[in-house]
Scaffold this active site. Sequence first.
Site, PDB file in Angstrom:
ATOM      1  N   THR A  76       0.937  -1.162  -0.112  1.00  0.00           N
ATOM      2  CA  THR A  76      -0.032  -0.050   0.104  1.00  0.00           C
ATOM      3  C   THR A  76       0.895   1.143  -0.078  1.00  0.00           C
ATOM      4  O   THR A  76       2.206   1.142   0.342  1.00  0.00           O
ATOM      5  CB  THR A  76      -0.943   0.052   1.006  1.00  0.00           C
ATOM      6  OG1 THR A  76      -0.243   0.238   2.284  1.00  0.00           O
ATOM      7  CG2 THR A  76      -1.662  -1.230   1.414  1.00  0.00           C
TER       8      THR A  76
ATOM      9  N   ALA B 218       3.138  -1.084   4.665  1.00  0.00           N
ATOM     10  CA  ALA B 218       2.326  -0.098   5.191  1.00  0.00           C
ATOM     11  C   ALA B 218       3.409   1.387   5.161  1.00  0.00           C
ATOM     12  O   ALA B 218       4.394   1.076   5.973  1.00  0.00           O
ATOM     13  CB  ALA B 218       1.836  -0.177   6.488  1.00  0.00           C
TER      14      ALA B 218
ATOM     15  N   VAL C 103       7.492  -2.193   7.067  1.00  0.00           N
ATOM     16  CA  VAL C 103       7.630  -0.667   7.331  1.00  0.00           C
ATOM     17  C   VAL C 103       7.984  -0.038   6.077  1.00  0.00           C
ATOM     18  O   VAL C 103       9.118  -0.448   5.639  1.00  0.00           O
ATOM     19  CB  VAL C 103       8.222  -0.094   8.468  1.00  0.00           C
ATOM     20  CG1 VAL C 103       8.101   1.153   8.468  1.00  0.00           C
ATOM     21  CG2 VAL C 103       7.669  -0.716   9.845  1.00  0.00           C
ATOM     22  N   LYS C 104       7.323   0.818   5.316  1.00  0.00           N
ATOM     23  CA  LYS C 104       7.723   1.269   3.996  1.00  0.00           C
ATOM     24  C   LYS C 104       8.232   2.644   4.174  1.00  0.00           C
ATOM     25  O   LYS C 104       7.464   3.469   4.742  1.00  0.00           O
ATOM     26  CB  LYS C 104       6.460   1.324   3.086  1.00  0.00           C
ATOM     27  CG  LYS C 104       6.657   1.155   1.495  1.00  0.00           C
ATOM     28  CD  LYS C 104       5.511   0.938   0.614  1.00  0.00           C
ATOM     29  CE  LYS C 104       5.773   0.882  -0.639  1.00  0.00           C
ATOM     30  NZ  LYS C 104       4.434   1.084  -1.421  1.00  0.00           N
ATOM     31  N   VAL C 105       9.578   2.917   3.758  1.00  0.00           N
ATOM     32  CA  VAL C 105      10.083   4.270   4.073  1.00  0.00           C
ATOM     33  C   VAL C 105      10.605   4.711   2.957  1.00  0.00           C
ATOM     34  O   VAL C 105      10.801   3.836   1.823  1.00  0.00           O
ATOM     35  CB  VAL C 105      11.107   4.103   5.187  1.00  0.00           C
ATOM     36  CG1 VAL C 105      10.801   3.623   6.435  1.00  0.00           C
ATOM     37  CG2 VAL C 105      12.548   3.251   4.677  1.00  0.00           C
TER      38      VAL C 105
END
EC number: 2.2.1.2
Length: 217
Positions: A27, A56, A82-84
Site C-alpha cells: 500500500t 504500510a 514498514v515502507k520508508v
Amino acid sequence: MKFFVDTAEIDAIAELNDLGMVDGVTTNPSLIKKSGRDIIEVTKEICDLVDGPVSAEVTATDADEMIAEGRKLVEIAENIAVKVPLTWDGLKACKALSDDGHMVNVTLCFSANQALLAAKAGATFISPFIGRLDDINLDGMDLIADIRTIYDNYGFDTQILAASIRTVNHVTQSALCGADVMTAPPGVIKSMVNHPLTDKGLDAFLADIKAAGIKIL
Ligand code: E4P
C-alpha cells in the site's frame, strides 16, 4: 517470482488471495486515500487476510518520527513491512527498524546507487518504480537488471520488488530480469490471463462440442 498486490481494496485482495495469487500486499498513501479507509484499520484487515508481507508506509519525513511510526505500524500484525522513502532519513529509519528485526520496504527507488544504499541499510525489500521511469522516457527494466547484477555481485539478500507495474509486459520483463517480487494492481494481474489465441481456440472447441453434442456430465 512472488506476486504482491498493489492496493488497499479488501475485496480485490480477497479475490486474488482465494486463487493463491497473493504472496503479499503493498500500500502507499495514495492507495490508502483511494480506499477512503483509516490506515490502521484497513491495514489490519489486510494483514488478517494475507499471510505474506503487507507494506504500510510511514507519513513522516524525519528519521526519528519515521522510526516511531514504524514501531506503531509493526504493532498492527507480525506480517507488516514498514515502507520508508529512499531519502537519507528513510535510510536511517530502515537501519533502525531492520536492526529491531522488522521487515522494511524502501520505496521510491529510481537508481542503482539508491538500491545499493538501501541494501547496506538492511532493507528487506527495495522497490524500483518501473512505470514512473517509463513515464519520463527512461527504461525501468534497465534499473531492475542493474540492481540484480549489483546485488548478485556482492551477495546482498535484499529482495528486488518491481513496483509501479502498469502493464502485463512489465510483469514478464521484471521476471526475465530476475526481480524477486513484483507488485501490481489487481487489474494488471487479472489481465495476465488474456490471450486472443486462447479465446479463438476456445471458441473453436465450443463450436465442435456443440456440433458433436459432446457431454461429460
Ligand atoms: C509500490 O509499492 C507502489 O505502491 C506502487 O507500485 C506505485 O505505483 P504507481 O507508480 O502506479 O503509482
